[in-house]
Enzyme design. Sequence first.
Site, PDB file in Angstrom:
ATOM      1  N   LYS A 199       0.874  -1.181  -0.036  1.00 61.52           N
ATOM      2  CA  LYS A 199      -0.149  -0.042   0.250  1.00 61.52           C
ATOM      3  C   LYS A 199       0.926   1.205   0.030  1.00 61.52           C
ATOM      4  O   LYS A 199       1.399   1.666   1.311  1.00 61.52           O
ATOM      5  CB  LYS A 199      -1.037  -0.068   1.221  1.00 61.52           C
ATOM      6  CG  LYS A 199      -2.163   0.650   1.031  1.00 61.52           C
ATOM      7  CD  LYS A 199      -2.273   2.220   0.795  1.00 61.52           C
ATOM      8  CE  LYS A 199      -2.053   2.922   2.119  1.00 61.52           C
ATOM      9  NZ  LYS A 199      -1.636   4.434   1.786  1.00 61.52           N
ATOM     10  N   SER A 252       4.693   7.482  10.658  1.00 59.56           N
ATOM     11  CA  SER A 252       4.850   8.298  12.044  1.00 59.56           C
ATOM     12  C   SER A 252       4.809   7.123  12.797  1.00 59.56           C
ATOM     13  O   SER A 252       4.095   6.195  12.859  1.00 59.56           O
ATOM     14  CB  SER A 252       3.821   9.070  11.752  1.00 59.56           C
ATOM     15  OG  SER A 252       2.418   8.683  11.731  1.00 59.56           O
ATOM     16  N   THR A 253       5.034   7.602  14.177  1.00 52.86           N
ATOM     17  CA  THR A 253       4.757   6.978  15.404  1.00 52.86           C
ATOM     18  C   THR A 253       3.603   6.793  15.777  1.00 52.86           C
ATOM     19  O   THR A 253       3.123   5.602  16.083  1.00 52.86           O
ATOM     20  CB  THR A 253       5.669   7.433  16.635  1.00 52.86           C
ATOM     21  OG1 THR A 253       7.013   7.368  16.045  1.00 52.86           O
ATOM     22  CG2 THR A 253       5.627   6.670  17.861  1.00 52.86           C
ATOM     23  N   GLY A 256       2.150   3.882  13.580  1.00 54.91           N
ATOM     24  CA  GLY A 256       2.622   2.936  14.048  1.00 54.91           C
ATOM     25  C   GLY A 256       2.166   2.093  14.918  1.00 54.91           C
ATOM     26  O   GLY A 256       1.677   0.942  15.103  1.00 54.91           O
ATOM     27  N   GLU A 273       9.062   1.501  11.105  1.00 55.67           N
ATOM     28  CA  GLU A 273      10.366   2.090  11.289  1.00 55.67           C
ATOM     29  C   GLU A 273       9.563   3.559  11.283  1.00 55.67           C
ATOM     30  O   GLU A 273       9.064   4.157  10.387  1.00 55.67           O
ATOM     31  CB  GLU A 273      11.064   2.019   9.650  1.00 55.67           C
ATOM     32  CG  GLU A 273      12.375   2.286   9.796  1.00 55.67           C
ATOM     33  CD  GLU A 273      12.933   3.866   9.471  1.00 55.67           C
ATOM     34  OE1 GLU A 273      12.612   4.644  10.087  1.00 55.67           O
ATOM     35  OE2 GLU A 273      13.035   3.919   8.170  1.00 55.67           O
ATOM     36  N   CYS A 307      13.126  10.267   8.674  1.00 55.40           N
ATOM     37  CA  CYS A 307      13.173   9.823   9.823  1.00 55.40           C
ATOM     38  C   CYS A 307      14.382  10.087  10.493  1.00 55.40           C
ATOM     39  O   CYS A 307      14.340  10.171  11.758  1.00 55.40           O
ATOM     40  CB  CYS A 307      12.499   8.380   9.861  1.00 55.40           C
ATOM     41  SG  CYS A 307      13.601   7.361   8.756  1.00 55.40           S
ATOM     42  N   GLU A 404       9.122  15.587  16.738  1.00 54.06           N
ATOM     43  CA  GLU A 404       9.610  15.297  15.204  1.00 54.06           C
ATOM     44  C   GLU A 404       9.000  16.523  14.240  1.00 54.06           C
ATOM     45  O   GLU A 404       7.792  16.488  14.231  1.00 54.06           O
ATOM     46  CB  GLU A 404       9.410  13.844  14.675  1.00 54.06           C
ATOM     47  CG  GLU A 404      10.011  13.699  13.366  1.00 54.06           C
ATOM     48  CD  GLU A 404       9.616  12.258  12.911  1.00 54.06           C
ATOM     49  OE1 GLU A 404       8.640  11.782  13.067  1.00 54.06           O
ATOM     50  OE2 GLU A 404      10.704  11.651  12.520  1.00 54.06           O
TER      51      GLU A 404
HETATM   52  P1  ADP Z   1       1.598  11.033   7.822  1.00 54.06           P
HETATM   53  O1  ADP Z   1       0.882  11.261   8.920  1.00 54.06           O
HETATM   54  O2  ADP Z   1       2.794  11.673   7.635  1.00 54.06           O
HETATM   55  O3  ADP Z   1       0.835  11.156   6.468  1.00 54.06           O
HETATM   56  P2  ADP Z   1       1.673   8.453   8.272  1.00 54.06           P
HETATM   57  O4  ADP Z   1       2.510   7.671   9.178  1.00 54.06           O
HETATM   58  O5  ADP Z   1       0.185   8.272   8.615  1.00 54.06           O
HETATM   59  O6  ADP Z   1       1.879   9.579   7.872  1.00 54.06           O
HETATM   60  O7  ADP Z   1       1.328   7.591   6.699  1.00 54.06           O
HETATM   61  C1  ADP Z   1       2.381   6.648   6.364  1.00 54.06           C
HETATM   62  C2  ADP Z   1       1.590   5.533   5.453  1.00 54.06           C
HETATM   63  O8  ADP Z   1       0.618   4.924   6.336  1.00 54.06           O
HETATM   64  C3  ADP Z   1       0.597   6.233   4.401  1.00 54.06           C
HETATM   65  O9  ADP Z   1       0.883   4.955   3.439  1.00 54.06           O
HETATM   66  C4  ADP Z   1      -0.677   6.201   4.831  1.00 54.06           C
HETATM   67  O10 ADP Z   1      -1.715   6.054   4.137  1.00 54.06           O
HETATM   68  C5  ADP Z   1      -0.517   5.081   6.042  1.00 54.06           C
HETATM   69  N1  ADP Z   1      -1.570   5.031   7.108  1.00 54.06           N
HETATM   70  C6  ADP Z   1      -2.153   6.056   7.762  1.00 54.06           C
HETATM   71  N2  ADP Z   1      -3.007   5.727   8.608  1.00 54.06           N
HETATM   72  C7  ADP Z   1      -2.992   4.435   8.701  1.00 54.06           C
HETATM   73  C8  ADP Z   1      -3.499   3.542   9.586  1.00 54.06           C
HETATM   74  N3  ADP Z   1      -4.649   3.779  10.706  1.00 54.06           N
HETATM   75  N4  ADP Z   1      -3.189   2.405   9.296  1.00 54.06           N
HETATM   76  C9  ADP Z   1      -2.479   1.664   8.287  1.00 54.06           C
HETATM   77  N5  ADP Z   1      -1.754   2.649   7.509  1.00 54.06           N
HETATM   78  C10 ADP Z   1      -2.145   3.858   7.573  1.00 54.06           C
END
Ligand code: ADP
Length: 506
Positions: A199, A252-253, A256, A273, A307, A404
């Site tokens: 994804k 992002s954490t 994560g 990561e 990161c 961050e």
């Molecule tokens: P940002 O907040 O900077 O957009 P994210 O860490 O949320 O960064 O996004 C990184 C990836 O995680 C993207 O591919 C995003 O679509 C996906 N993502 C965002 N929210 C979720 C979630 N709740 N579960 C799984 N994947 C997610």
Amino acid sequence: MNKMFSFDNPMASVSAPTRDFLARQHGLFIGGDWVAGRSGERRAVVDPATGLEHASVTEGTSEDIDRAVAAARDAFENGPWPKMKPKERAAIVHRIGELIDAHGDEFAELDVLDEGSPWGVVRNFYVALSADHFRYFAGWATKLDGATMPVNMGGEWLAYSQREPVGVVGQILPWNVPMLMAAWKIAPALAAGCTLVVKPAEDTPMSALRLAELCREAGLPDGVLNVVTGAGAVGAALAEHPDVDKVSFTGSTATGKAIVRAAAGNLKRVSLELGGKSPVFVFPDADLDLAIPGVAEAVFLNSGQACTAGSRLYIHEDVYDRVLEGVAAYAEGLKLGHGFDPATNLGPLINRKQFDRVNRLMETGVSEGASIVTGGSPADGDGLFYRPTLLAGVTPSHTVYREEIFGPVISAMKITDETVTALAREANNTEYGLGASVWTKDLARAHKLAARIRAGIVWVNNHNQSDANFPWGGYKQSGWGREMGKSAIELYTETKSVAVYLGDQD
Ligand code: ADP
């Protein structure tokens, strides 16, 4: 790139194959073919430097994730991939690396358009490294050894272990450095014999879609690599899917943590990561000609959207003024612009949300007492460009010290002749633990600090350098597991122990 660049029409800088690729109505890549998404909805893909749309992709749904997972499961259980002779699997993974090189300009064009980084760094560094990763991990396919173990059970035994692919893997990609992040995840998982549902991030999906096509061209069997584009909810559907054996995430954490919760349903394996707030130390004996641009690039590379960005800069008082002035001058010499413009050193931030976040954190930093040495505001115009920024007088109580920022902002702190233990305590005063760097000619001090800093990666006299054989990942809230090197193979394999009773000793 010997093309004329125009900010009003960046597409004029793009090669014909990339233009054709972008113009297509992209579907989802499932079971070795392009298929339409169930929702019928599309998402615009926008150049962050100009705000212009250059492509659209399918907005996936959880139903699409179900289909992709079913294809990956079928390929895992019934397809040739996990059972293939290791040298044949290696040959296909290696060929993917060769094809990435052969189509390197196209991948770089897609990432510059989607993400905004300068052409030179994307083409010569990120895309070149992506090809290296596939070639490096191809070599692991033939080296997935186990061990034999002497055991103490009654009678005679043969006990051994073997490594097996973990199964169907969900991989959720970040928007920074899109092609390389895809390579970090896809190459080792393929080498291990897994099947995948990937994804990509919603802002930067194009290089992963192109990579899927190239994998098919390299001979990857249908269903081994599936790509579903869409929003975070699509990632969430993948993370919670009961038929996915493992999820790997970079981002992002906060996200994560959501993934960990989602993965608990079937206790799927998880590797993460995540964010960082990496400390950088400059000592008086450092080669400042190397250190000043080095510590500046530790953050300004990718406009701080990395990161491992070295965002907490500790400078010894003896060289404080020189380093501060040097980094400020370096920052002021950087040209913000479109990634295709040969004069550009620094691209835009990825989207309005990130741009607003950087602005907000900067305002907080100043209101809490940090002083701006240079930068500290968006560039002129209404784009997403933020000026490279150096803050001084930052203390651990400041928000910019702790959070961050993910933007081109360095927070500088003065240090004195403190013990290594005291400096390490300062470095470790964070919930993160991803990277760190130490700039000195005193190797004893460098090694002692490297040992005491609680971070997954410590660089000495450099920052952010990476290699396919160099494990990468974080302590504390920077994540779980290590990508690259042998550690990445461990992320995508299970160990099976087999005990064979051979009968009584005779
Ligand atoms: P940002 O907040 O900077 O957009 P994210 O860490 O949320 O960064 O996004 C990184 C990836 O995680 C993207 O591919 C995003 O679509 C996906 N993502 C965002 N929210 C979720 C979630 N709740 N579960 C799984 N994947 C997610």
